[in-house]
Motif scaffolding. Structure first.
Motif, PDB file in Angstrom:
ATOM      1  N   PRO A 249       0.802   4.818  -3.203  1.00 19.55           N
ATOM      2  CA  PRO A 249       1.330   5.668  -2.129  1.00 19.55           C
ATOM      3  C   PRO A 249       1.136   7.156  -2.378  1.00 19.55           C
ATOM      4  O   PRO A 249       1.150   7.953  -1.433  1.00 19.55           O
ATOM      5  N   SER A 250       0.940   7.548  -3.640  1.00 20.19           N
ATOM      6  CA  SER A 250       0.990   8.975  -3.948  1.00 20.19           C
ATOM      7  C   SER A 250      -0.370   9.654  -4.016  1.00 20.19           C
ATOM      8  O   SER A 250      -0.427  10.878  -4.129  1.00 20.19           O
TER       9      SER A 250
ATOM     10  N   GLU B 201       7.322   4.184  -0.031  1.00 16.93           N
ATOM     11  CA  GLU B 201       7.461   4.477  -1.454  1.00 16.93           C
ATOM     12  C   GLU B 201       8.906   4.339  -1.902  1.00 16.93           C
ATOM     13  O   GLU B 201       9.189   3.715  -2.939  1.00 16.93           O
TER      14      GLU B 201
END
Length: 313
Positions: A106-107, A213
């Protein structure tokens, strides 16, 4: 450089990782838990070997069950005259193998490097030198400075702040209202990750990334709350949860039209009351150094700074 070998550990080789030395006396890179409690996978832990001796090392971390590491958060590059080049070469080798074409978290598109630092690292020559070495090696490996953050801690002994008397909180059980608030928080956000997500994904997807997240944290979403003013209008959201080790506020924010009223204090206080009722012994959070309003709110509520973190991406 030709006499160096870069490779990940085998399953029974953690002793090889620990054979590295000496450790920096400055506290640069130090963690608040022993290595064994941080949950590193052996194949995400890399060493640089010269004549069988570990001269540099790097450990990547990801949540249990995930296919790819999320971050690099342990990196030591030795003390020799070629330490910068050795460290950079180790990182290039590790990233080349770990960031495969199907890599996705997700990052971002590769693991961020989280360099843990003493709070006064710029004022101390030893800490500044140790940090500068690691930053320079990471930059030679292709990473770039992204943001510096404050690491923060609250424990009940610091005092539980009073609960808000001007806001009411309701469970944030449904995705739709949470996504609406998260999207609204991006306006003039001082959070570097929020700005990056907005640039990379656009408004709607950026909000979905945050929701996914934080929902993926082991703490779940039962503690999440929407905050309402006396007129019943939603002013923000706070998402208390747990990561793999500590209670933490996964995400929080006040909508732009309600900023300037000190509501961040109310949101943080609500999270601490939820944690205190559940008997959490400590809460760990962080915020960007450049996000002065949020840092001030944490300070007013009673958090204490435990260090800083430089993130390179």
């Amino acid at each position: 450089m030709s006499d160096l070998l870069f490779r990940p550990l085998e399953a029974d080789e953690f002793d090889l990782f620990h054979s590295y030395g000496p450790l920096p006396a400055s506290g640069v890179g130090a963690r608040n838990l022993p290595f064994e409690e941080l949950g590193y996978r052996h194949d995400w832990v890399w060493v640089a070997l010269r004549d069988g001796e570990v001269v540099a090392r790097a450990a990547f971390w990801g949540p249990p069950g995930h296919e790819h590491p999320f971050s690099l958060d342990w990196f030591d590059l030795g003390v020799g005259p070629d330490r910068i080049e050795v460290g950079a070469a180790l990182l290039r080798a590790a990233y080349a193998e770990l960031v495969t074409p199907e890599y996705a978290t997700p990052s971002g598109e590769r693991p961020d490097y989280h360099l843990f630092l003493p709070s006064d690292w710029r004022e101390r020559p030893d800490a500044l030198a140790d940090a500068t070495d690691r930053i320079e090696a990471a930059e030679k490996a292709g990473l770039r400075r992204f943001v510096e953050r404050l690491n923060l801690r609250w424990i009940p002994e610091y005092g539980l702040p009073p609960r808000s008397t001007r806001l009411t909180f309701t469970p944030a059980a449904d995705d739709a209202p949470v996504l609406e608030v998260l999207a609204g928080l991006f306006t003039d956000s001082l959070d570097a990750y929020a700005r990056r997500d907005l640039d990379q994904h656009g408004l709607r997807r950026a909000a979905e990334v945050i929701l996914e997240e934080i929902a993926d944290f082991p703490g779940g979403r039962d503690r999440w709350r929407l905050a309402h003013d006396r007129a019943g209008k939603v002013v923000g959201v706070v998402m208390p949860t747990r990561n793999s080790r500590f209670a933490t506020i996964g995400y929080m924010g006040v909508l732009p039209e309600h900023r300037g009223n000190g509501y961040a204090d109310d949101l943080v206080a609500e999270a601490l009351h939820i944690f205190a009722a559940e008997g959490e012994p400590e809460v760990r959070d962080n915020t960007d150094v450049g996000n002065a309003p949020m840092a001030a709110s944490f300070a007013r509520i009673g958090y204490r700074i435990t260090g800083r973190r430089m993130i390179l991406a």
